[in-house]
Design an enzyme around this catalytic site. Structure first.
Site, short mmCIF file in Angstrom:
data_model
loop_
_atom_site.label_atom_id
_atom_site.label_comp_id
_atom_site.label_asym_id
_atom_site.label_seq_id
_atom_site.Cartn_x
_atom_site.Cartn_y
_atom_site.Cartn_z
N ARG A 276 34.07 37.40 36.84
CA ARG A 276 34.08 38.69 36.14
C ARG A 276 32.71 39.36 36.18
O ARG A 276 32.61 40.59 36.09
CB ARG A 276 34.53 38.49 34.69
CG ARG A 276 36.00 38.13 34.58
CD ARG A 276 36.40 37.73 33.17
NE ARG A 276 37.76 37.21 33.21
CZ ARG A 276 38.17 36.13 32.55
NH1 ARG A 276 37.30 35.43 31.83
NH2 ARG A 276 39.42 35.73 32.63
N PHE A 396 42.94 42.74 37.71
CA PHE A 396 42.74 41.36 38.15
C PHE A 396 41.56 40.68 37.47
O PHE A 396 40.75 41.30 36.82
CB PHE A 396 42.72 41.22 39.65
CG PHE A 396 41.63 41.92 40.44
CD1 PHE A 396 41.79 42.06 41.80
CD2 PHE A 396 40.47 42.42 39.87
CE1 PHE A 396 40.80 42.66 42.58
CE2 PHE A 396 39.49 43.02 40.62
CZ PHE A 396 39.67 43.14 41.99
N GLU A 397 41.58 39.32 37.61
CA GLU A 397 40.63 38.42 36.92
C GLU A 397 40.73 38.56 35.41
O GLU A 397 39.74 38.50 34.68
CB GLU A 397 39.21 38.64 37.43
CG GLU A 397 39.06 38.27 38.89
CD GLU A 397 37.63 38.14 39.35
OE1 GLU A 397 36.77 37.79 38.51
OE2 GLU A 397 37.37 38.39 40.53
N GLY A 398 41.96 38.73 34.94
CA GLY A 398 42.22 38.90 33.51
C GLY A 398 42.37 40.37 33.19
O GLY A 398 41.42 41.13 33.33
#
Length: 589
Positions: A276, A396-398
């Site tokens: 992130r 994306f990535e949470g």
């Protein structure tokens, strides 16, 4: 370029939930050292020249592919192994330099940045973090030089943000191998990668019962049973490859297990935490390009006999766009600098960088398109491509929604060294392992802790020109701590199911971190003898715009903690679902 000496530090964002700021962790702003500056300028210039000469972004977007010659050029620059030690074929960059170089790539093309990030920010990051020396020696040299591409396989058709619910299973064969079966969805680099970090459930005997836990396996493309779905047709970042990956009874040797068996969930979360950060840095690069485009258009486009850059509403947009970049850049490099100095638990900081940065990029992209007006909407100009490419960052990535929940519930936890006072070690341990699942145990302890902090002056090292802004930060932080305490008192363990107050807490925490990073960075700039007065004036103005903007968000959410319409929102949403949508027609009502 890796940091040699580290001193463990507390999470700066985590401290905010206690109403605390440890000034030694904040001042001075962790800027680039002379060595970082020299190497960084050289590397960034090389990357910029290559991207300008070699990337035909429109063609890559249209054809949905990154050409082999581009991949080769990126490899020759060392961009596939930025964080890998030099003895294993990488550049050995620390977090700060890694982020700055990655931002330069993202300034040119989101798809190329996505491919590079999926390769090293998450693709082989588990190997870098938890791999044995033998595993690293076996795979990292080829991964760092770009000879082999990596991919991160966590998401499944029924498992997105809820990683616990993955179905892919690895069964111990009892002969030193595991049989892996399952499927992964929306995997970047899937078809071209040779190395896959795959997360699967494994069986474990615990207190006489068989329980499933997540483990991390290295799977290679050539293993029998590995196959792929069709290349996904995406809205944006089209040149990056996204496919489903299928594992049909793939035999994996136990030597390919990364880290401890059954500890895969923690490994995956640590990978995403660092990933992130690069995403936030990439957003800075994209915003800089968009602001440059918007500024050139505003200065060159004349209406009513004057450049539109002279019109107040355009000036408002340009100023806020620049302030958004300044703010995002400040939190990203406050975070990387402290990670280099020894910030151990940085998951809150990197979540802020991802959420704030991705939403700032989206806003800057929207405003740039608005300044370009009709031109911005036309495919012959790059605005629409940037907008399509930018949208994925909030997913994306949470997703930003799940990360807001994560921020709020993780922040409410107490530091582990203080948890002993609560007793019930099992409950405490559970709360520490997964704050989203267990928060109620923290309530009583938090009440006393927060109330002691209110009323103290919190930051004192700001430049005198920022005294007013620092005073407002101190006041807001005290009020934030009170509201965190009040929320715990009101909801107790039921805070887990109340996402609207969680959202408000997360918004305040993010923007308080922004304020703190901006004050620290601007203080260092104003105190520097190497920065000329014009740049100091510019940075001070940027800081004041950014601080006012962040302060407004905190104030709004403070008020909403007690004056809100959450029940009406829920009731209305329930009615929408009952109606399967809007459910009204103007003809009938």
């Amino acid at each position: 370029m890796m940091s040699e000496e580290k001193q463990m530090m507390d999470s700066i964002v985590g401290d905010l939930f206690f109403g605390e700021v440890k000034e030694e962790n904040v001042f001075p702003f962790p800027g680039f050292t002379e060595e970082q500056q020299d190497f960084g300028r050289e590397m960034v210039n090389a990357v910029s020249k290559f991207c300008e000469d070699a990337l035909d972004c429109e063609k890559m977007d249209e054809e949905s592919v990154i050409p082999d010659e581009v991949m080769k050029g990126l490899a020759e620059l060392g961009l596939f192994g930025m964080g890998v030690n030099e003895d294993l074929g990488g550049l050995g960059l620390d977090y700060t330099l890694y982020s700055r170089v990655f931002a330069e790539v993202a300034a040119f093309d989101g798809a190329v940045a996505t491919m590079i990030g999926a390769h090293q920010s998450i693709g082989y990051r588990a190997l870098l973090n938890e791999g044995t020396e033998e595993q690293k020696a076996k795979w990292l040299p080829q991964l760092a030089t770009g000879e082999k591409l990596a991919s991160f396989c966590l998401t499944e058709p029924g498992s997105g943000s809820d990683a616990y619910s993955i179905k892919t299973k690895a069964v111990d064969n009892g002969d030193g191998t595991y049989t892996l079966t399952g499927q992964k969805l929306w995997i970047t680099n899937a078809g071209t990668a040779e190395f896959y970090s795959v997360f699967a459930k494994t069986d474990h005997e615990i207190d006489g019962e068989t329980k499933e836990k997540i483990s991390c396996f290295i799977v290679e493309k050539g293993m029998e049973g590995v196959s792929f779905g069709e290349k996904e047709k995406k809205m944006g970042i089209r040149a990056s490859e996204t496919r489903a990956v299928y594992f049909d009874k793939v035999i994996v040797p136990k030597e390919n297990i990364i880290g401890e068996l059954g500890k895969g969930f923690k490994i995956a979360m640590n990978v995403l935490n660092s990933g992130r950060l690069s995403l936030g840095a990439g957003c800075v690069g994209g915003m800089k390009t968009l602001l440059k485009m918007a500024t050139e258009h505003a200065k060159g486009r004349k209406q009513f006999g004057a450049p539109i850059a002279e019109f107040g509403l355009i000036q408002d947009k340009l100023a806020l766009m620049a302030a958004r970049i300044y703010a995002t850049e400040s939190i990203v490099y406050m975070t990387t600098g402290n990670m280099c100095k020894g910030l151990k638990d940085y998951y809150l900081e990197t979540a802020v960088c991802k959420v704030y940065g991705s939403e700032a990029l989206w806003e800057v992209c929207d405003q740039a398109m608005q300044i370009a007006a009709g031109n911005g909407y036309m495919k012959e100009y790059p605005y629409e491509r940037y907008m399509r490419d930018s949208r994925i960052n909030m997913i994306f990535e949470g997703t930003n929604e799940i990360l807001r929940i994560f921020l709020a519930l993780s922040g409410i936890r107490n530091p582990s060294e203080s948890m002993k006072e609560l007793g019930k070690a099992a409950d405490v341990s559970k709360a520490l392992q997964d704050p989203i699942k267990s928060v109620g145990v923290l309530t009583n302890f938090a009440r006393g802790r927060f109330s002691k902090m209110i009323g103290q002056r919190l930051i004192t090292k700001q430049h005198e020109k920022l005294d007013k802004e620092a005073g407002k930060f101190n006041s807001l932080l005290g009020q934030f701590a009170i509201q965190v305490e009040n929320t715990l008192m009101k909801y107790g363990k039921n805070i887990i199911g109340n996402e609207l107050p969680q959202k408000r807490i997360a918004e305040m925490a993010m923007n308080l971190y922004v304020m703190l990073a901006v004050i620290s960075r601007t203080t260092s700039i104003l105190n520097s003898e190497k920065v000329d007065q014009a740049k100091k004036d510019y940075c001070l103005n940027l800081a004041r715009v950014a601080l006012k903007d962040a302060r407004a968000v905190v104030v709004t959410n403070l008020k909403s903690m007690t004056n809100h319409d959450d029940k009406i929102v829920k009731a209305t949403s329930d009615m929408v679902c009952d109606n399967d949508g809007y459910g009204l027609d103007i003809i009938n009502f």
